[in-house]
Write an enzyme that holds these catalytic residues in place. Structure first.
Site, PDB file in Angstrom:
ATOM      1  N   SER A 669      69.585 158.098  27.481  1.00 44.52           N
ATOM      2  CA  SER A 669      70.940 158.052  28.031  1.00 44.52           C
ATOM      3  C   SER A 669      71.041 156.954  29.098  1.00 44.52           C
ATOM      4  O   SER A 669      70.848 155.785  28.802  1.00 44.52           O
ATOM      5  CB  SER A 669      71.316 159.428  28.568  1.00 44.52           C
ATOM      6  OG  SER A 669      72.687 159.518  28.873  1.00 44.52           O
ATOM      7  N   HIS A 815      72.865 165.190  22.174  1.00 38.39           N
ATOM      8  CA  HIS A 815      72.486 164.069  23.017  1.00 38.39           C
ATOM      9  C   HIS A 815      71.062 164.239  23.571  1.00 38.39           C
ATOM     10  O   HIS A 815      70.317 163.260  23.701  1.00 38.39           O
ATOM     11  CB  HIS A 815      73.498 163.955  24.164  1.00 38.39           C
ATOM     12  CG  HIS A 815      73.341 162.731  25.009  1.00 38.39           C
ATOM     13  ND1 HIS A 815      73.406 161.444  24.510  1.00 38.39           N
ATOM     14  CD2 HIS A 815      73.135 162.598  26.361  1.00 38.39           C
ATOM     15  CE1 HIS A 815      73.249 160.580  25.489  1.00 38.39           C
ATOM     16  NE2 HIS A 815      73.077 161.239  26.626  1.00 38.39           N
TER      17      HIS A 815
END
Length: 856
Positions: A669, A815
């Protein structure tokens, strides 16, 4: 010459041609009327003490008896002396020798029956002494002071009288090595295993012994007896290396005498030569097994001295980190000395429970927890069983069961046997140490660090007070546990001090070197830590386990050569480094110092704990560094400077601080964006890169709206429901509650100001995707197809500018797919990190990973 014993039974058809005198006629007739009492053994060296006999065979058996007496095989020595007496009924020294084999010795007391028999043997020697030499008469006269007709007479006055008489004999025959050695034996038995004062000097009565033995060894360097006693005298000193030359010489002097072959290990263990100590015992075991098989020996030797070799091998191999060898030796010890034989001698009490101690030392919890309960009649064994189970349950996180074992252990401390039959043995002290270790580990796990440290300080003081023995009476240096608990408490300087103290006693042991290395790293003393790591690598060269701490407290089993998996129950040691960018960075480190360096960078509001479920699955060949980036975790929090370029500068400074020329960088991320910026700015410092859930640009109106509506209004403290919902939004499937709680806890550490600065930094970052076309190192893109933050379009854009990258898509994952299935993630990651080229593909390559649906 083979070290194995070769037996040739000497068959004697008649008494010596030199018949006995009238005064010895009855004894000679009685002796000659029996069959041979002993075999002639080879491999016992050439030590020779001429005695008054004209029978060569009687002289040979007397010499054999004396050699075995020096080798502490008292039963076999007695048989040899009896055979010498049978062959020559007028040989006074044969009866002297038999009395010596029955007497108290450094490792065993004398029974009343042995005292009575020894008294009778000395009487026979005195009756024949008029035919002996002056030296023989002096030895016989001195020995007569050692025994009384009543075998129950108090020992100390008799032993002291014998030592005084031998002192005079040693003065008279000052150059005779046997008289000097026997004098040393006499005096040492008045203070067995207690020769040294607290200031490190010899006790006054022992200093003349040292001088006598050193003179004997200097003039007669092949005298096995003098070397043996010198090793015993010096092993408990602060300078055991003074006897290292004796240790090196001793084993070869009597290669078939197992105890003599073993004895160098007493010095090798003290000077840190653990491999040599182990090998000495391997050879001693072989010699003793050959002897026991051929002679069918009975008595003390097969249940004490022979298993002592196995016990010592366990101790030495443990200090080397060789779990397979140590556990195998421990199991053999218990098989040789079952519970009903244990405790007759203080140094054999641990023999039946040695496997449990080995399991506890090496974190073999499954084996320990399947061990059957010992007999109720064995309170010490019962206590150790509860201790080892208690430590196992602490390691597994089963607190209630650990507390139950602790309660049971505490109950054993009050057993009547420790006030009666076992009161003179150090067994109760061992259980008191054990109790404090279990309590301390429980307290540390609960975050009660001061209590944990106090308990281990008490355990250390108890162990320090146990009289010297080798191997030590308590199996694990408590300072190795104390140091680990101090590190867990965030007190690395104190931990360093404890590890250094332990290394004074157990020189160059890998357990404490590892802890010392951790403590120096935690203090940011990189150069000092690097030197200690070199020493650790040398000490651990033969080990088959990898360490995460100076004691094993992993949840299930240790990392071994065949399986390098550890669990997450034991938290990695947190470290800090001050960077020239002004940031004090928190990080954790694991793996071999010469392994592949890999940096792990987390996402926004996470910390190194983002990889908490991945790190335990990595092999030690990966030298992993998981960082908490500025403003996150327990790293410092500057008020500004949260653009990717700022974090890239921190990463460069970290590599420089750790002395890493290049590294593989793994970013998730926000960490993936930092990784992209870093490889653009410093391409020569990146060996490979892994982008997880990566973004190609932050030019997104939706992101700006989210920042304005949800991030900008944040105030301190961050609301826990918001933090939990934030992390849940990264998931497409359930994950363990404890790990979710951990990452939420890390999120709550991030102040509202850092949230705002970080997201403002995202919005202000220009699109630098086109610059990635310069990347030439291997690249791995990893993405979950239910990721609601980093979309598939971003992955396609990254593959467009880096067409050589390998791409893995995880179907059904979100994610934070490395939280959702860390095992699959690690299986995909490790080959890329460790293969020579990263991957063989020359173009984009897509693989799908399919997982169960959410909730399964």
């Amino acid at each position: 010459m083979s070290a194995n014993i070769r037996i040739a039974l000497v068959l004697v058809a008649a008494v010596s041609a030199f018949g006995p005198s009238a005064s010895g006629q009855q004894l000679a007739t009685e002796a000659s009327s029996v069959t041979p009492r002993a075999p002639m053994l080879s491999g016992l060296g050439t030590l020779h003490l001429p005695v008054a006999t004209k029978d060569a065979r009687a002289q040979a058996f007397f010499d054999q008896g004396l050699r075995l007496l020096y080798a502490f095989n008292h039963a076999e020595a007695r048989r040899a002396f009896q055979e010498a007496a049978r062959l020559d009924g007028e040989l006074a020294m044969a009866h002297w020798g038999e009395a010596m084999t029955l007497a108290v010795n450094l490792n065993a007391p004398m029974s009343a029956e042995s005292g009575r028999l020894a008294y009778e043997s000395v009487e026979r020697a005195q009756a024949l002494a008029h035919m002996a030499s002056p030296k023989e008469r002096a030895l016989i006269a001195a020995l007569a002071m050692r025994f009384a007709a009543d075998g129950t007479a108090p020992r100390p006055p008799l032993d002291r009288a014998y030592a005084d008489a031998m002192t005079k004999a040693a003065e008279t025959f000052a150059t005779d090595p046997d008289v000097q050695t026997l004098y040393a034996d006499a005096v040492m038995n008045t203070m067995a295993w207690d020769y040294w004062q607290k200031d490190g000097t010899l006790k006054p009565g022992a200093e003349p012994v040292r001088r006598a033995l050193e003179r004997a060894i200097g003039a007669h360097p092949d005298h096995a007896g003098a070397h043996h006693y010198y090793v015993h005298l010096m092993e408990g000193s602060r300078t055991p290396e003074a006897a290292e030359a004796s240790a090196d010489r001793l084993a070869g002097l009597m290669p078939a005498a197992g105890h003599i072959v073993h004895m160098p290990a007493h010095i090798y263990l003290r000077v840190g030569r653990y491999a040599d100590a182990a090998e000495a015992n391997v050879r001693a075991i072989a010699a003793d097994e050959d002897y026991l098989a051929q002679c069918q020996a009975q008595g003390l030797y097969p249940v004490s001295y022979y298993p002592h070799n196995l016990h010592f091998l366990w101790a030495a191999a443990t200090l080397e980190g060789r779990s397979t060898v140590a556990i195998d030796a421990a199991r053999q010890v218990a098989a040789k000395v079952p519970h009903h034989h244990a405790g007759a001698l203080a140094w054999t009490a641990d023999f039946p429970v040695t496997p449990w101690l080995a399991y506890a030392r090496f974190g073999r919890w499954r084996e320990m927890l399947t061990e059957p309960k010992p007999p109720e009649t064995e309170p010490y064994a019962m206590g150790i069983w509860h201790y080892a189970r208690g430590v196992a349950f602490v390691a597994r996180g089963e607190v209630t069961r650990a507390e139950a074992e602790l309660d049971a252990l505490t109950t054993q401390l009050d057993h009547e046997a420790f006030r009666t039959t076992l009161k003179d043995l150090p067994l109760l002290t061992n259980l008191q140490i054990a109790k404090r270790i279990v309590r301390g580990e429980l307290a540390s796990r609960a975050g009660r660090h001061d209590e944990a440290v106090r308990l281990l300080v008490e355990a250390t003081a108890l162990e320090d007070g146990i009289p010297y023995n080798e191997p030590p009476v308590w199996h694990q240096p408590p300072r190795q546990v104390l140091g680990a608990l101090l590190l867990a408490a965030g007190r690395p300087a104190e931990a360093e001090a404890e590890y250094r103290k332990d290394l004074e006693r157990f020189r160059e042991n890998g357990w404490s070197l590892f802890g010392l290395w951790q403590s120096l790293n935690a203090q940011g003393r990189v150069d000092d830590a690097r030197q200690i790591r070199t020493r650790f690598d040398k000490a651990w060269a033969r080990a088959d386990v990898s360490l995460a701490s100076s004691r094993m407290m992993l949840a299930d089993r240790p990392v071994t050569a065949s399986s390098h998996v550890r669990t997450e129950t034991e938290e990695p040691l947190k470290k800090f480094v001050s960077l020239p960018t002004g940031v004090r960075m928190e990080y954790v480190e694991q793996g071999n110092a010469d392994g592949v360096p890999v940096i792990f960078l987390h996402g926004v509001t996470d910390s190194w704990r983002s990889f908490g479920r991945v790190l335990p699955l990595l092999p030690p060949s990966i030298h992993a560094f998981a960082l908490s980036q500025r403003g996150h975790g327990e790293s410092s929090r500057p008020t500004s400077g949260y653009r990717f370029a700022d974090m890239s500068a921190d990463l460069l400074a970290f590599l420089d601080a750790k002395g890493l020329r290049t590294a593989i960088v793994v970013g998730h991320s926000m960490g993936a964006s930092v990784t992209q910026r870093f490889v653009i700015d410093h391409p020569d410092r990146v060996a490979r890169l892994v982008l997880m859930g990566a973004f190609s640009t932050f030019d997104d109106p939706g992101l700006a709206d989210f920042v304005a509506s949800s991030i900008a209004p944040l105030t301190d403290p961050i609301a826990a429901p918001f933090a939990r919902e934030w992390q849940l939004s990264t998931l497409a499937r359930a994950m363990p509650a404890d790990h979710l709680d951990a990452v939420v806890s890390e999120t709550l550490k991030v102040p509202a100001g850092v949230w705002r600065e970080a997201f403002d930094g995202f919005l202000q970052t220009p699109d630098f995707t086109s610059e990635l076309t310069k990347v030439s190192v291997p690249v791995l893109l990893m993405w979950g197809d239910r990721d609601t933050y980093a979309l598939r379009a971003a992955q396609d854009r990254l593959l467009e500018v880096m067409p050589h990258a390998r791409f893995i898509a995880y179907q059904g994952f979100g994610h934070a797919f490395h939280w959702e299935d860390p095992e699959q993630f690690t299986r995909d990651l490790v080959p890329f990190l460790t293969s020579p080229t990263g991957h063989d593909s020359t173009g984009a390559e897509e693989h799908s990973r399919i997982g169960p649906t959410r909730g399964c």
